[in-house]
Design an enzyme around this catalytic site. Structure first.
Site, mmCIF file in Angstrom:
data_model
loop_
_atom_site.group_PDB
_atom_site.id
_atom_site.type_symbol
_atom_site.label_atom_id
_atom_site.label_comp_id
_atom_site.label_asym_id
_atom_site.label_seq_id
_atom_site.Cartn_x
_atom_site.Cartn_y
_atom_site.Cartn_z
ATOM 1 N N ARG A 60 0.522 -1.460 0.778
ATOM 2 C CA ARG A 60 0.142 -0.633 0.009
ATOM 3 C C ARG A 60 0.804 1.328 0.013
ATOM 4 O O ARG A 60 2.049 1.045 0.321
ATOM 5 C CB ARG A 60 -1.027 0.398 1.520
ATOM 6 C CG ARG A 60 -0.262 -0.408 2.360
ATOM 7 C CD ARG A 60 -1.410 0.546 3.599
ATOM 8 N NE ARG A 60 -0.149 2.055 3.874
ATOM 9 C CZ ARG A 60 -0.152 2.630 3.744
ATOM 10 N NH1 ARG A 60 0.988 2.345 4.324
ATOM 11 N NH2 ARG A 60 -0.077 4.153 3.416
ATOM 12 N N GLY A 61 -0.077 3.124 0.047
ATOM 13 C CA GLY A 61 1.377 3.593 -0.481
ATOM 14 C C GLY A 61 1.150 3.952 -1.564
ATOM 15 O O GLY A 61 1.573 2.935 -2.691
ATOM 16 N N ALA A 62 1.473 4.966 -2.200
ATOM 17 C CA ALA A 62 0.890 4.919 -3.936
ATOM 18 C C ALA A 62 2.149 4.978 -4.824
ATOM 19 O O ALA A 62 2.434 4.714 -5.118
ATOM 20 C CB ALA A 62 0.531 6.849 -4.537
ATOM 21 N N ALA A 63 3.696 5.179 -3.838
ATOM 22 C CA ALA A 63 4.541 4.908 -4.078
ATOM 23 C C ALA A 63 4.763 3.671 -4.136
ATOM 24 O O ALA A 63 5.578 2.629 -5.422
ATOM 25 C CB ALA A 63 6.293 5.670 -3.921
ATOM 26 N N ARG A 88 -7.029 -1.372 -7.818
ATOM 27 C CA ARG A 88 -7.272 0.193 -7.021
ATOM 28 C C ARG A 88 -7.361 0.758 -7.756
ATOM 29 O O ARG A 88 -6.372 1.593 -8.805
ATOM 30 C CB ARG A 88 -5.933 0.730 -5.750
ATOM 31 C CG ARG A 88 -6.307 -0.645 -4.374
ATOM 32 C CD ARG A 88 -5.594 -0.379 -3.137
ATOM 33 N NE ARG A 88 -5.782 0.975 -2.622
ATOM 34 C CZ ARG A 88 -5.827 1.202 -1.183
ATOM 35 N NH1 ARG A 88 -4.285 1.147 -1.315
ATOM 36 N NH2 ARG A 88 -6.513 2.169 -0.618
ATOM 37 N N CYS A 92 -2.176 9.510 7.432
ATOM 38 C CA CYS A 92 -1.959 8.193 7.087
ATOM 39 C C CYS A 92 -0.508 8.063 7.194
ATOM 40 O O CYS A 92 0.704 8.666 7.841
ATOM 41 C CB CYS A 92 -2.061 8.276 5.577
ATOM 42 S SG CYS A 92 -2.610 6.541 4.870
ATOM 43 N N ASP A 122 -1.984 10.651 -3.324
ATOM 44 C CA ASP A 122 -2.198 9.332 -4.461
ATOM 45 C C ASP A 122 -2.181 10.165 -5.685
ATOM 46 O O ASP A 122 -2.371 9.453 -6.772
ATOM 47 C CB ASP A 122 -3.208 8.759 -3.456
ATOM 48 C CG ASP A 122 -2.798 7.870 -2.518
ATOM 49 O OD1 ASP A 122 -3.496 8.278 -1.626
ATOM 50 O OD2 ASP A 122 -2.752 6.760 -2.464
ATOM 51 N N ASN A 175 -6.293 12.594 -0.891
ATOM 52 C CA ASN A 175 -4.663 11.963 -0.199
ATOM 53 C C ASN A 175 -5.783 10.639 0.632
ATOM 54 O O ASN A 175 -7.561 10.970 0.572
ATOM 55 C CB ASN A 175 -4.233 12.606 0.591
ATOM 56 C CG ASN A 175 -3.320 11.833 0.968
ATOM 57 O OD1 ASN A 175 -1.727 10.837 0.622
ATOM 58 N ND2 ASN A 175 -3.327 11.549 2.292
ATOM 59 N N LYS A 176 -5.521 9.961 1.751
ATOM 60 C CA LYS A 176 -6.297 9.299 2.376
ATOM 61 C C LYS A 176 -7.367 10.165 3.423
ATOM 62 O O LYS A 176 -7.704 11.779 3.424
ATOM 63 C CB LYS A 176 -5.005 8.602 3.819
ATOM 64 C CG LYS A 176 -6.006 7.892 4.931
ATOM 65 C CD LYS A 176 -6.485 7.324 4.350
ATOM 66 C CE LYS A 176 -5.972 5.978 3.663
ATOM 67 N NZ LYS A 176 -6.351 5.018 2.667
ATOM 68 N N LYS A 187 2.561 11.130 -9.436
ATOM 69 C CA LYS A 187 1.426 11.422 -8.695
ATOM 70 C C LYS A 187 0.833 12.577 -9.139
ATOM 71 O O LYS A 187 -0.746 13.109 -8.902
ATOM 72 C CB LYS A 187 1.256 11.493 -6.769
ATOM 73 C CG LYS A 187 2.442 10.987 -6.333
ATOM 74 C CD LYS A 187 2.148 9.951 -5.928
ATOM 75 C CE LYS A 187 3.093 9.445 -4.847
ATOM 76 N NZ LYS A 187 3.689 10.135 -3.591
HETATM 77 C C1 RUB Z 1 -2.077 5.745 1.501
HETATM 78 C C2 RUB Z 1 -2.465 7.008 1.607
HETATM 79 C C3 RUB Z 1 -0.336 8.394 1.134
HETATM 80 C C4 RUB Z 1 -0.077 7.901 0.167
HETATM 81 C C5 RUB Z 1 0.710 8.659 -0.234
HETATM 82 O O1 RUB Z 1 -3.185 5.176 1.921
HETATM 83 O O2 RUB Z 1 -2.520 7.662 1.252
HETATM 84 O O3 RUB Z 1 -0.843 9.078 1.962
HETATM 85 O O4 RUB Z 1 -0.527 7.101 -0.699
HETATM 86 O O5 RUB Z 1 1.840 6.960 -0.200
HETATM 87 P P1 RUB Z 1 -3.605 3.914 1.456
HETATM 88 P P2 RUB Z 1 3.088 7.879 -0.643
HETATM 89 O O6 RUB Z 1 -2.591 3.406 3.260
HETATM 90 O O7 RUB Z 1 -5.081 3.326 1.558
HETATM 91 O O8 RUB Z 1 -2.784 3.328 0.215
HETATM 92 O O9 RUB Z 1 3.950 8.782 0.069
HETATM 93 O O10 RUB Z 1 4.275 6.253 -0.382
HETATM 94 O O11 RUB Z 1 3.456 7.045 -2.403
#
Ligand code: RUB
Length: 322
Positions: free
Chosen positions: A26-29, A69, A134, A203, A213-214, A239
Site C-alpha cells: 500500500r501507499g502510492a509510491a 485500486r 496516514c 495518491d 489523499n487518505k 502522483k
Molecule cells: C496511502 C496514502 C498515502 C499516499 C502517499 O493510502 O493515502 O498518503 O499513498 O504515500 P493507503 P507515498 O494506505 O490506502 O494506500 O508517499 O508512500 O506514495
C-alpha cells in the site's frame, strides 16, 4: 500458456495484484514500484514465443494490476512508463525492453523520493513540530532529510482510521529519532495549535492543484487553514494525474465496510448503512505547497509541470477491459 485461449499470468504477478487490492502492499509510491516489478517478473517468466502474443500478455498483465485500486495514479503511471517502452521485433527484445524499463522506473522512484526529501526538508526548521496523516514515504523522506541536516523535529501523528496507517508512521518516525505523540483523528484540531506544519503525501494530484489523499486529509487541511498552519504535500511527479488535464475526475475508492465495523458490532447496531471511502479531495486553496523532485510549487501552478511531463493526453497502454 495457451496462445489460443489467452495469456496466462504469472502467479507472482497475480499475487502482487492481490496484495495491492488487500493493502498488504500500500501507499502510492510502493504500489507503483511493485507494479513495475510485477511486469518485469511476468516478462522474465513468459513462455510465449510469438512477439504479438508477448505484447498482448504484458498489456493484459497491466490491466490486471490497473484494476486493483482506482485512486493512486502512480499505478497507471508506472504501467504507462513500462508498457510505453516495450519495443522490439522478437520476444527476446520485447522482454529486455520491459525488464530494463521496469528497473529504470524503480530507480527513478527511489531517486525522486530522495530528491524531493531534500527539497521538502528546506521547509522544516530546527525545532519544528509536524502533524501527519496516514503513512506517506514521500512525506517521511522530507523528515529524514531534515533529520540528516541536523534538525530536531517532533511529530503529532494521527492514527488514521480505519486502517491505522498512522501506526506505521509513528514507528518509522521513532526509527528516525523523532519523538511522536499519537492522537485519534478527531483530536487533530485540538493539537493544531501546537504544530508548525501539516505534512502529508498524495495518491493523485489533479490539474487544478487539488490533492487526493487518505480520507480525512481535506478536513485536516480546512482546520489547519483556519488555524494558520501551513499544509505541505510531498508528492513525486508520478502522483500527477495526466487524465485530469482533459477534465476527468479522480475516482475515489470505496472499500469494504468490514474495515470500519466488525460483524458483531454491526449486528448490535442493527440495520445501518456503513460507508468507507478510502480517499478525499483537498482543494488547491487549502494547500500551501506541493513538494516534488522537480521543486516545490504552489498547487495552482502544478498544471504547468503536468503538461511538460505528460503533454495533453495520457495513453492507456494496458489491455481494454474484457
Ligand atoms: C496511502 C496514502 C498515502 C499516499 C502517499 O493510502 O493515502 O498518503 O499513498 O504515500 P493507503 P507515498 O494506505 O490506502 O494506500 O508517499 O508512500 O506514495
Amino acid at each position: 500458456m495457451s496462445e489460443e485461449t489467452g495469456p496466462d499470468l504469472h502467479p507472482e504477478l497475480l499475487d502482487t495484484a492481490a496484495q495491492i487490492a488487500s493493502m498488504e502492499i500500500r501507499g502510492a509510491a510502493t504500489i507503483a514500484g511493485a507494479a513495475a516489478e510485477a511486469l518485469a517478473t511476468q516478462a522474465r517468466a513468459s513462455e510465449v514465443t510469438d512477439p504479438a502474443a508477448f505484447e498482448r500478455q504484458q498489456r493484459v498483465a497491466g490491466r490486471r494490476l490497473y484494476d486493483t485500486r482506482p485512486t493512486a495514479v502512480s499505478l497507471p503511471n508506472a504501467l504507462r512508463y513500462v508498457l510505453d517502452r516495450m519495443a522490439g521485433d522478437s520476444v527476446a527484445e520485447l522482454r529486455d525492453s520491459v525488464v530494463t524499463a521496469a528497473a529504470a522506473f524503480t530507480d527513478r522512484l527511489d531517486r525522486a523520493q530522495t530528491d524531493l526529501g531534500e527539497i521538502g526538508a528546506n521547509r522544516l526548521r530546527d525545532g519544528d513540530r509536524i502533524m501527519t496523516h496516514c503513512h506517506s514515504t514521500d512525506a517521511l523522506s522530507c523528515v529524514e532529510a531534515a533529520v540528516e541536516q541536523g534538525k530536531e523535529l517532533t511529530a503529532v501523528v494521527k492514527e488514521t482510521r480505519p486502517r491505522n496507517q498512522g501506526h506505521i508512521t509513528a514507528e518509522q518516525l521513532r526509527e528516525l529519532g523523532v519523538p511522536v505523540t499519537l492522537i485519534v483523528d478527531s483530536a487533530a484540531r485540538r493539537y493544531l495549535d501546537e504544530v508548525d506544519h501539516v505534512l502529508v503525501g498524495a495518491d493523485s494530484i489533479a490539474a487544478d492543484g487539488s490533492v487526493i489523499n487518505k480520507i480525512g486529509t481535506s478536513g485536516l487541511a480546512v482546520n489547519a487553514r483556519e488555524r494558520g498552519v501551513p499544509i505541505m504535500v510531498a508528492a513525486q511527479t508520478i502522483k500527477l494525474h495526466p487524465e485530469t488535464l482533459t477534465g476527468q475526475t479522480v475516482e475515489i475508492e470505496m472499500r469494504s465496510e468490514s474495515e470500519v465495523i466488525d460483524d458483531e458490532t454491526r449486528a448490535e447496531l442493527g440495520e445501518v448503512t456503513v460507508r468507507n471511502p478510502a480517499f478525499d479531495v483537498t482543494p488547491a486553496r487549502h494547500v500551501d505547497a506541493i513538494v516534488t523532485e522537480s521543486g516545490q510549487f504552489p498547487p495552482e501552478s502544478i498544471v504547468t509541470l503536468m503538461r511538460e511531463l505528460f503533454g495533453d493526453s495520457a495513453a492507456r497502454p494496458w489491455a481494454d477491459a474484457e
